[in-house]
Design a protein around this motif. Sequence first.
Motif, PDB file in Angstrom:
ATOM      1  N   GLY A 228      -3.421  -4.055  -5.118  1.00  0.00           N
ATOM      2  CA  GLY A 228      -3.405  -3.156  -6.257  1.00  0.00           C
ATOM      3  C   GLY A 228      -4.700  -3.169  -7.044  1.00  0.00           C
ATOM      4  O   GLY A 228      -5.350  -2.126  -7.203  1.00  0.00           O
ATOM      5  N   PRO A 229      -5.114  -4.340  -7.521  1.00  0.00           N
ATOM      6  CA  PRO A 229      -6.373  -4.412  -8.263  1.00  0.00           C
ATOM      7  C   PRO A 229      -7.587  -3.962  -7.441  1.00  0.00           C
ATOM      8  O   PRO A 229      -8.486  -3.314  -7.974  1.00  0.00           O
ATOM      9  CB  PRO A 229      -6.478  -5.904  -8.609  1.00  0.00           C
ATOM     10  CG  PRO A 229      -5.076  -6.390  -8.633  1.00  0.00           C
ATOM     11  CD  PRO A 229      -4.378  -5.621  -7.551  1.00  0.00           C
TER      12      PRO A 229
ATOM     13  N   ALA B 129      -2.128   4.653 -11.357  1.00  0.00           N
ATOM     14  CA  ALA B 129      -0.862   4.632 -10.606  1.00  0.00           C
ATOM     15  C   ALA B 129      -0.879   3.542  -9.544  1.00  0.00           C
ATOM     16  O   ALA B 129       0.098   2.807  -9.368  1.00  0.00           O
ATOM     17  CB  ALA B 129      -0.625   5.992  -9.960  1.00  0.00           C
ATOM     18  N   ILE B 130      -2.007   3.428  -8.857  1.00  0.00           N
ATOM     19  CA  ILE B 130      -2.148   2.421  -7.796  1.00  0.00           C
ATOM     20  C   ILE B 130      -2.080   1.015  -8.375  1.00  0.00           C
ATOM     21  O   ILE B 130      -1.333   0.156  -7.899  1.00  0.00           O
ATOM     22  CB  ILE B 130      -3.476   2.622  -7.044  1.00  0.00           C
ATOM     23  CG1 ILE B 130      -3.443   3.923  -6.235  1.00  0.00           C
ATOM     24  CG2 ILE B 130      -3.762   1.429  -6.120  1.00  0.00           C
ATOM     25  CD1 ILE B 130      -4.785   4.305  -5.655  1.00  0.00           C
ATOM     26  N   THR B 131      -2.873   0.781  -9.416  1.00  0.00           N
ATOM     27  CA  THR B 131      -2.937  -0.551 -10.018  1.00  0.00           C
ATOM     28  C   THR B 131      -1.589  -0.983 -10.572  1.00  0.00           C
ATOM     29  O   THR B 131      -1.210  -2.151 -10.467  1.00  0.00           O
ATOM     30  CB  THR B 131      -3.982  -0.579 -11.151  1.00  0.00           C
ATOM     31  OG1 THR B 131      -5.244  -0.136 -10.636  1.00  0.00           O
ATOM     32  CG2 THR B 131      -4.145  -1.980 -11.712  1.00  0.00           C
ATOM     33  N   GLY B 132      -0.852  -0.032 -11.123  1.00  0.00           N
ATOM     34  CA  GLY B 132       0.428  -0.361 -11.726  1.00  0.00           C
ATOM     35  C   GLY B 132       1.549  -0.576 -10.734  1.00  0.00           C
ATOM     36  O   GLY B 132       2.577  -1.174 -11.070  1.00  0.00           O
TER      37      GLY B 132
ATOM     38  N   LEU C 184       0.837  -1.204   0.000  1.00  0.00           N
ATOM     39  CA  LEU C 184       0.000   0.000   0.000  1.00  0.00           C
ATOM     40  C   LEU C 184       0.874   1.257   0.000  1.00  0.00           C
ATOM     41  O   LEU C 184       0.626   2.207  -0.745  1.00  0.00           O
ATOM     42  CB  LEU C 184      -0.919  -0.014   1.228  1.00  0.00           C
ATOM     43  CG  LEU C 184      -2.282   0.672   1.092  1.00  0.00           C
ATOM     44  CD1 LEU C 184      -3.095   0.000  -0.005  1.00  0.00           C
ATOM     45  CD2 LEU C 184      -3.048   0.613   2.413  1.00  0.00           C
ATOM     46  N   ALA C 185       1.915   1.238   0.827  1.00  0.00           N
ATOM     47  CA  ALA C 185       2.802   2.398   0.927  1.00  0.00           C
ATOM     48  C   ALA C 185       3.532   2.664  -0.380  1.00  0.00           C
ATOM     49  O   ALA C 185       3.654   3.806  -0.820  1.00  0.00           O
ATOM     50  CB  ALA C 185       3.813   2.191   2.053  1.00  0.00           C
ATOM     51  N   ARG C 186       4.003   1.593  -1.050  1.00  0.00           N
ATOM     52  CA  ARG C 186       4.732   1.779  -2.309  1.00  0.00           C
ATOM     53  C   ARG C 186       3.813   2.382  -3.374  1.00  0.00           C
ATOM     54  O   ARG C 186       4.221   3.248  -4.150  1.00  0.00           O
ATOM     55  CB  ARG C 186       5.276   0.437  -2.814  1.00  0.00           C
ATOM     56  CG  ARG C 186       6.344  -0.229  -1.967  1.00  0.00           C
ATOM     57  CD  ARG C 186       7.632   0.555  -1.848  1.00  0.00           C
ATOM     58  NE  ARG C 186       7.559   1.641  -0.902  1.00  0.00           N
ATOM     59  CZ  ARG C 186       7.577   1.475   0.423  1.00  0.00           C
ATOM     60  NH1 ARG C 186       7.657   0.265   0.946  1.00  0.00           N
ATOM     61  NH2 ARG C 186       7.522   2.531   1.233  1.00  0.00           N
ATOM     62  N   GLY C 187       2.571   1.923  -3.421  1.00  0.00           N
ATOM     63  CA  GLY C 187       1.634   2.450  -4.405  1.00  0.00           C
ATOM     64  C   GLY C 187       1.306   3.907  -4.182  1.00  0.00           C
ATOM     65  O   GLY C 187       1.350   4.728  -5.112  1.00  0.00           O
TER      66      GLY C 187
END
Length: 214
Positions: free
Chosen positions: A80-81, A70-73, A41-44
Motif C-alpha cells: 500500500g505505502p 485509495a490505494i494507500t488506504g 494489490l487486487a483489493r486496493g
Amino acid sequence: MTSLPDVEFVVRSIAQTAVDNEKYFGDLDSVVGDGDFGYSLARGFEIVLADWDGYDRTEIATFLQKVAMAITGRIGGTSGPIWGTAFLRAASVAKGKDDLTGDDVVAMLRASIEGIKARGNADVGDKTLLDALVPATDAIEAGVAAGQTPVEIVAVAATTARQAADATTPMIAKRGRASYTGERSIGSPDAGAVAVAVILEALASSWREKEEAK
C-alpha cells in the motif's frame, strides 16, 4: 502529448490487470513471501475501479492523488505505502499540467521510483519491483528520445520489464518479506517485478487495440 483520458486509460489498465492477476501474483509471492501480495494489490485496485466515476478530474495531478489515497488506504502490508507513494510522486510532477509530454511521463516515473526507493529502503538489485520498473523506465526514456510512438514505447517497455523480471530469478532477496528466506529466495522471480511486467504487457496490448480502433 498525453491527456487526462490517456492517464485514465493507463490507470484503469493497471487496476484491472492487478485484479485479474490476483491468484497469479499471490502464487508467485507465496514461494518466498507470505502470499498476500496478489490479494492486497487486487483489493486496493478493486476500490479504485469501484470508485472510478467519483474521482476528482479537475486536473491530472488531482486524479492521481485521489487514486493514490485509495490505494494507500486499502492495500495492506508494504504494498500500500509503496504503490501509493508511486502514484503520489507521479502526481507531484504532473501538478498544474493539462497535458503531459513524453519527458513529463519519464519524470513522473523517475519520481515514482525515487519514492519507492525511499519508502521501501530498496534499490535495483535487491530483488523488488524496482528491478523491472527501472529498466522499463530507461526503455521509455530512450523511446521518447528516439521519437517513437506511444504504442512502440509501451511495447518495448513491456519486453524490457519481462526480461528484467525474469532476471530476478537467480537473485537473493534483500528487501521485503522474501529477504527473510535468504538463499531460499533464489530460483523464483520477484512477484513485484513480475507484476510490473504483466501490467506493462497488458497495457501494451490494450494501447495497441485502442490505437487500431481509431
